[in-house]
Design a protein around this motif. Structure first.
Motif, PDB file in Angstrom:
ATOM      1  N   ALA A   1      -1.710   9.171  -5.063  1.00  0.00           N
ATOM      2  CA  ALA A   1      -1.763  10.544  -4.563  1.00  0.00           C
ATOM      3  C   ALA A   1      -1.221  11.576  -5.548  1.00  0.00           C
ATOM      4  O   ALA A   1      -1.347  12.778  -5.303  1.00  0.00           O
TER       5      ALA A   1
ATOM      6  N   VAL B   1       0.840  -1.208   0.000  1.00  0.00           N
ATOM      7  CA  VAL B   1       0.000   0.000   0.000  1.00  0.00           C
ATOM      8  C   VAL B   1       0.870   1.252   0.000  1.00  0.00           C
ATOM      9  O   VAL B   1       0.568   2.224  -0.709  1.00  0.00           O
ATOM     10  N   THR B   2       1.951   1.256   0.777  1.00  0.00           N
ATOM     11  CA  THR B   2       2.834   2.417   0.829  1.00  0.00           C
ATOM     12  C   THR B   2       3.445   2.705  -0.536  1.00  0.00           C
ATOM     13  O   THR B   2       3.548   3.869  -0.955  1.00  0.00           O
TER      14      THR B   2
ATOM     15  N   ILE C   1       0.689   4.232  -2.762  1.00  0.00           N
ATOM     16  CA  ILE C   1       0.121   5.534  -2.368  1.00  0.00           C
ATOM     17  C   ILE C   1       0.721   6.648  -3.204  1.00  0.00           C
ATOM     18  O   ILE C   1       0.023   7.610  -3.583  1.00  0.00           O
TER      19      ILE C   1
END
Length: 420
Positions: free
Chosen positions: A37, A29-30, A33
């Motif tokens: 984003a 997920v990191t 992101i």
């Protein structure tokens, strides 16, 4: 009092796969992101400095984390083998559930997947300049976490699987289980009456194994009044077969029998959580293994005796004058309390049997029993003295030297000056 769902959750929470999966998901997920984003990012030009270096940094992390994870797994397997050979096979369960080990491996695996996903995403060209900058910042955070875990892991490896460290884990697990039983002496229910009512029907186990957990709250939800009271006939750690009686009650039908059986978790192994006796049994195994001719390590046996005294002292103090009733018990669910005699037998009987030929171990056993007698009431004192006398009888057969036998026997004298 721990319900079955909470108990299962705790078991899962201690599993290596749970933490590894959680950290792996966080790493993936990191890495993603930064891509998600990017439409909302408008970073100043100054922050793009160094973002182009993220490719090579991720390559280094991916290759190094794979090697470090492999090495860590090898170290874990070696530690488990050492604990099995030198301590007790039952103690390896605590090493498998060790949080430091699990967090370290999970961090390494999560960092590896973070870098892998980042490399694939960069190769696919899904990051713009701002996304690469955000990925670079996340990479720096991952590097700090990895370095911290590496330093912590390097120090922890020096004692992982060592005899003293493993004994300490067994002591902590046994003390926690005994402390929980002090708070809930009847597993959250009420004390078993001295005489059971007549006309009770029984609930059979229907399977073979050890009782690992009893959901007293679930049993309480099946009882509406005293006429439907449930009398639990086993405790966690009991070995049952298909025909063993789990509980008894006056009103039973097929649906209620199934519901009562569902409150008992039966499995192939014993666990430390609701079973304080298992912790003491493992401590006794550690001492007995240390006293075997192949190892011949009375110092470890003496260490285990000290651990047992620390573990049993709170229970002895609690049991002095009677165990008493809990403040808010589950009504009409009756459970037997732990037997102090069983706790003493679980540890002192095997250690006295295997250490009867060692004068230093016998002296330590006598002093340990006397320490527990001082902390207890008349019943505890009589129990401790019975074990002390049995130890002297064993020494009469195992010790060849009369002087050694006399030293052990002299400790039966209650004169305080002999224990200084």
């Amino acid at each position: 009092m721990i319900g079955r769902f909470q108990w299962v959750w705790r078991r899962m929470h201690r599993s290596l796969w749970y933490r590894a999966s959680l950290y792996s998901l966080a790493g993936v997920v990191t890495a993603l992101i930064a891509w998600v984003a990017t439409p909302w990012l408008a970073l100043p030009e100054v922050f793009t400095i160094g973002a182009r270096a993220v490719d090579s940094i991720l390559d280094i992390i991916a290759s190094s984390m794979l090697a470090v994870t492999t090495f860590s797994l090898s170290a874990m397997v070696t530690a488990y083998g050492s604990a099995t050979s030198n301590v007790s096979p039952r103690a390896t369960l605590l090493l498998i559930e060790d949080r430091v080990t699990q967090n370290t491996l999970a961090t390494f695996i999560g960092a590896f997947l973070f870098s892998l996903v980042g490399i694939v995403a960069l190769a696919a060209g899904i990051y713009d300049a701002d996304g690469r900058t955000l990925l670079f910042a996340a990479t720096l955070v991952v590097i700090v976490l990895v370095v911290y875990q590496l330093i912590k892991w390097a120090g922890y490896l020096t004692r992982l699987g060592r005899v003293r460290d493993t004994i300490g884990k067994v002591e902590s697990a046994a003390s926690a289980a005994l402390g929980a039983r002090i708070e809930n002496p009847y597993l959250g229910g009420e004390a078993m009456p001295a005489v059971l009512p007549s006309g009770l029907s029984t609930v059979r186990a229907g399977q073979v194994g050890y009782v690992q957990h009893i959901d007293t709250a679930h049993l309480g939800s099946l009882v509406e009044d005293a006429g439907e009271a449930i009398y639990v006939q086993v405790l966690p750690g009991s070995f049952v077969d298909r025909h063993a009686v789990l509980a008894a009650s006056a009103k039973l039908d097929e649906a209620r029998i199934d519901a009562i059986q569902a409150a008992f978790t039966i499995g192939p192994l014993r666990h430390f959580d609701q079973d304080p006796r298992f912790g003491l049994i493992v401590m006794a195994e550690v001492a007995s293994r240390a006293l075997s001719p192949g190892i011949n390590d009375p110092g470890t046996a003496i260490d285990a005796i000290g651990c047992a005294v620390r573990t049993l002292t709170p229970w002895v103090e609690h049991a002095t004058g009677g165990i008493g009733e809990p403040e808010s018990p589950v009504r009409h669910v009756h459970v037997e309390a732990l037997s102090t005699q069983d706790l003493f037998d679980d540890f002192f009987t095997p250690v006295a049997r295997d250490g009867a030929g060692s004068v230093e171990v016998c002296i330590r056993l006598q002093k340990a029993l006397r320490a527990l007698a001082v902390a207890g009431d008349v019943r505890i004192q009589a129990l401790a003295r019975e074990h002390m006398q049995l130890l002297v009888a064993r020494c009469e057969h195992a010790m060849p030297l009369e002087a050694d036998r006399a030293r052990v026997k002299a400790l039966l004298d209650p004169e305080p000056a002999r224990y200084t």
